[in-house]
Design a protein around this motif. Sequence first.
Motif, PDB file in Angstrom:
ATOM      1  N   GLU A 152      54.351 -11.213  16.783  1.00 47.46           N
ATOM      2  CA  GLU A 152      55.498 -10.498  17.327  1.00 47.46           C
ATOM      3  C   GLU A 152      56.804 -11.254  17.105  1.00 47.46           C
ATOM      4  O   GLU A 152      57.874 -10.634  17.000  1.00 47.46           O
ATOM      5  CB  GLU A 152      55.287 -10.229  18.818  1.00 47.46           C
ATOM      6  CG  GLU A 152      54.180  -9.222  19.099  1.00 47.46           C
ATOM      7  CD  GLU A 152      53.854  -9.102  20.581  1.00 47.46           C
ATOM      8  OE1 GLU A 152      54.319  -9.967  21.370  1.00 47.46           O
ATOM      9  OE2 GLU A 152      53.127  -8.153  20.949  1.00 47.46           O
ATOM     10  N   GLY A 154      57.535 -12.676  14.464  1.00 51.45           N
ATOM     11  CA  GLY A 154      57.908 -12.531  13.055  1.00 51.45           C
ATOM     12  C   GLY A 154      57.266 -13.506  12.100  1.00 51.45           C
ATOM     13  O   GLY A 154      57.794 -13.751  11.007  1.00 51.45           O
ATOM     14  N   PHE A 156      54.742 -13.330  10.009  1.00 47.85           N
ATOM     15  CA  PHE A 156      54.452 -12.868   8.656  1.00 47.85           C
ATOM     16  C   PHE A 156      55.623 -12.141   8.011  1.00 47.85           C
ATOM     17  O   PHE A 156      55.576 -11.858   6.809  1.00 47.85           O
ATOM     18  CB  PHE A 156      53.196 -12.001   8.670  1.00 47.85           C
ATOM     19  CG  PHE A 156      51.957 -12.770   9.051  1.00 47.85           C
ATOM     20  CD1 PHE A 156      51.564 -13.883   8.321  1.00 47.85           C
ATOM     21  CD2 PHE A 156      51.195 -12.408  10.157  1.00 47.85           C
ATOM     22  CE1 PHE A 156      50.436 -14.610   8.672  1.00 47.85           C
ATOM     23  CE2 PHE A 156      50.066 -13.120  10.514  1.00 47.85           C
ATOM     24  CZ  PHE A 156      49.684 -14.234   9.772  1.00 47.85           C
ATOM     25  N   GLU A 157      56.660 -11.834   8.787  1.00 45.29           N
ATOM     26  CA  GLU A 157      57.904 -11.365   8.170  1.00 45.29           C
ATOM     27  C   GLU A 157      58.651 -12.551   7.555  1.00 45.29           C
ATOM     28  O   GLU A 157      59.194 -12.462   6.455  1.00 45.29           O
ATOM     29  CB  GLU A 157      58.804 -10.668   9.195  1.00 45.29           C
ATOM     30  CG  GLU A 157      58.378  -9.267   9.563  1.00 45.29           C
ATOM     31  CD  GLU A 157      57.249  -9.251  10.579  1.00 45.29           C
ATOM     32  OE1 GLU A 157      56.943 -10.315  11.153  1.00 45.29           O
ATOM     33  OE2 GLU A 157      56.671  -8.170  10.815  1.00 45.29           O
ATOM     34  N   LYS A 158      58.658 -13.658   8.282  1.00 45.87           N
ATOM     35  CA  LYS A 158      59.357 -14.850   7.798  1.00 45.87           C
ATOM     36  C   LYS A 158      58.565 -15.559   6.712  1.00 45.87           C
ATOM     37  O   LYS A 158      59.143 -16.087   5.743  1.00 45.87           O
ATOM     38  CB  LYS A 158      59.602 -15.797   8.973  1.00 45.87           C
ATOM     39  CG  LYS A 158      60.581 -16.918   8.669  1.00 45.87           C
ATOM     40  CD  LYS A 158      60.964 -17.662   9.937  1.00 45.87           C
ATOM     41  CE  LYS A 158      62.043 -18.702   9.658  1.00 45.87           C
ATOM     42  NZ  LYS A 158      62.429 -19.425  10.916  1.00 45.87           N
ATOM     43  N   TYR A 159      57.246 -15.559   6.853  1.00 45.33           N
ATOM     44  CA  TYR A 159      56.373 -16.225   5.879  1.00 45.33           C
ATOM     45  C   TYR A 159      55.276 -15.249   5.444  1.00 45.33           C
ATOM     46  O   TYR A 159      54.132 -15.340   5.908  1.00 45.33           O
ATOM     47  CB  TYR A 159      55.760 -17.491   6.487  1.00 45.33           C
ATOM     48  CG  TYR A 159      56.790 -18.429   7.054  1.00 45.33           C
ATOM     49  CD1 TYR A 159      57.641 -19.150   6.221  1.00 45.33           C
ATOM     50  CD2 TYR A 159      56.941 -18.564   8.437  1.00 45.33           C
ATOM     51  CE1 TYR A 159      58.610 -20.002   6.744  1.00 45.33           C
ATOM     52  CE2 TYR A 159      57.907 -19.414   8.969  1.00 45.33           C
ATOM     53  CZ  TYR A 159      58.737 -20.128   8.121  1.00 45.33           C
ATOM     54  OH  TYR A 159      59.696 -20.948   8.640  1.00 45.33           O
ATOM     55  N   PRO A 160      55.608 -14.301   4.589  1.00 45.61           N
ATOM     56  CA  PRO A 160      54.613 -13.298   4.158  1.00 45.61           C
ATOM     57  C   PRO A 160      53.421 -13.983   3.490  1.00 45.61           C
ATOM     58  O   PRO A 160      53.591 -14.813   2.593  1.00 45.61           O
ATOM     59  CB  PRO A 160      55.391 -12.427   3.175  1.00 45.61           C
ATOM     60  CG  PRO A 160      56.831 -12.656   3.503  1.00 45.61           C
ATOM     61  CD  PRO A 160      56.925 -14.073   3.953  1.00 45.61           C
ATOM     62  N   VAL A 349      47.098  -7.964  10.608  1.00 51.32           N
ATOM     63  CA  VAL A 349      48.325  -7.854   9.816  1.00 51.32           C
ATOM     64  C   VAL A 349      48.100  -8.306   8.373  1.00 51.32           C
ATOM     65  O   VAL A 349      48.621  -7.710   7.428  1.00 51.32           O
ATOM     66  CB  VAL A 349      49.454  -8.692  10.460  1.00 51.32           C
ATOM     67  CG1 VAL A 349      50.755  -8.548   9.680  1.00 51.32           C
ATOM     68  CG2 VAL A 349      49.661  -8.281  11.912  1.00 51.32           C
TER      69      VAL A 349
END
Length: 401
Positions: A152, A154, A156-160, A349
């Motif tokens: 929540e 982030g 995997f948004e920051k470190y895909p 995710v």
Amino acid sequence: MTASSPDAAQHIAPYLDELVAIRRDIHAHPELGLKEYRTSKLVADKLQEWGIETDVGMAGTGVVGIIRGKRPGQKTIGLRADLDALPIIEETGVDYASRNDGIMHACGHDGHTTMLLGAARYLAETRDFAGTVVLIFQPGEEGCGGARKMVEDGLFEKYPCDAVYGLHNRPGMPVGKIGCRPGPLLASGSWWQVKFVGTGGHGGGWAYKATDVTVAGGNFLAMVHSIISRNIPSADTAVISVGHVSSGVVTSPNVMPAEFLVAGIARTFKPEINETVKRRITEIAEACAAMQGCKAEVSYWHKTHGVTNELEQTAVAAAAAAATVGDANVISDIPQSTGGEDFSEMMRVVPGTFSWIGNGAAPDGSVHMVHTPKYNFNDDVIPVGVKFWSEIVRAELDVSV
């Protein structure tokens, strides 16, 4: 890593004693979920000491390390370890036993953190891979929702990441064994609580005027375990356990309490089985309360999803395990367990897999399971875990893309 790269276990041999010291230091200073302030700082300090880009603060005490290979590559994988301890009084007798009263590393997260730190140092000093490794040191695994909080926040948004891998020690499985399994591995977890509420009363002179919650609670305790044998199909697997019971004041046994509290957990592999457990706990509680003229307040929380390993990542883990301990020491169809792991929240995710690594037995041959006062992580596992992590990286990131 190319074939010319140094073996991870050999590479860390000169500083294995340092890793053992780190593990024992973490063990001596356990911290509960989402409060791992000292542990988080120790991890961040070590990563920075080894020249690793470090990000702190996700889920409060989470730490993320980022290591980029020296060969070109677009793929990114995540390797995850957990930081937190448990509210258990330690009885190991070791000289590095917990210094924090009522808290101990009874699940081996001190070892998990150390193995990933060892792999981090090796990967940072060699960097002979193509792509990026994200080291995820997660807080609050023990029922605190740390994995979900990092997602929540982030992560995997920051470190895909293209894939994510988790690892847990297994007492009783010999050191040098690694277990994998595609598909469902660990159960989903739910917590439940039943509060019986009555009038209370005088236990000597006027017991007949009271609505007795202890009788309702006692009947519930006797009946709740019948759910597995009488409401769950024999082909399915489920567990119901009571972990807390409280009522009254021990110094006033002549006072009939007005409340009786029971709390426990449920573990299932199928959503419909979980719904059956939830329904039957409620029905039994309400029936037991009605028989005594009191009320039942039922709460039921779904805490974690089950761990279901993806086929592709499990094949990678199995190959890495074979490269680490040899084919004969890889258990490729390790049995399912009704244990739970909130690593599943990350796997919802990003595709991934979760593996077991043997923790062996105590020096006297006894086996102390996790979540018990005599459990202790086996330091002999550290080099095995470090090499396993490095072989995951080799299998995933050895080809330039």
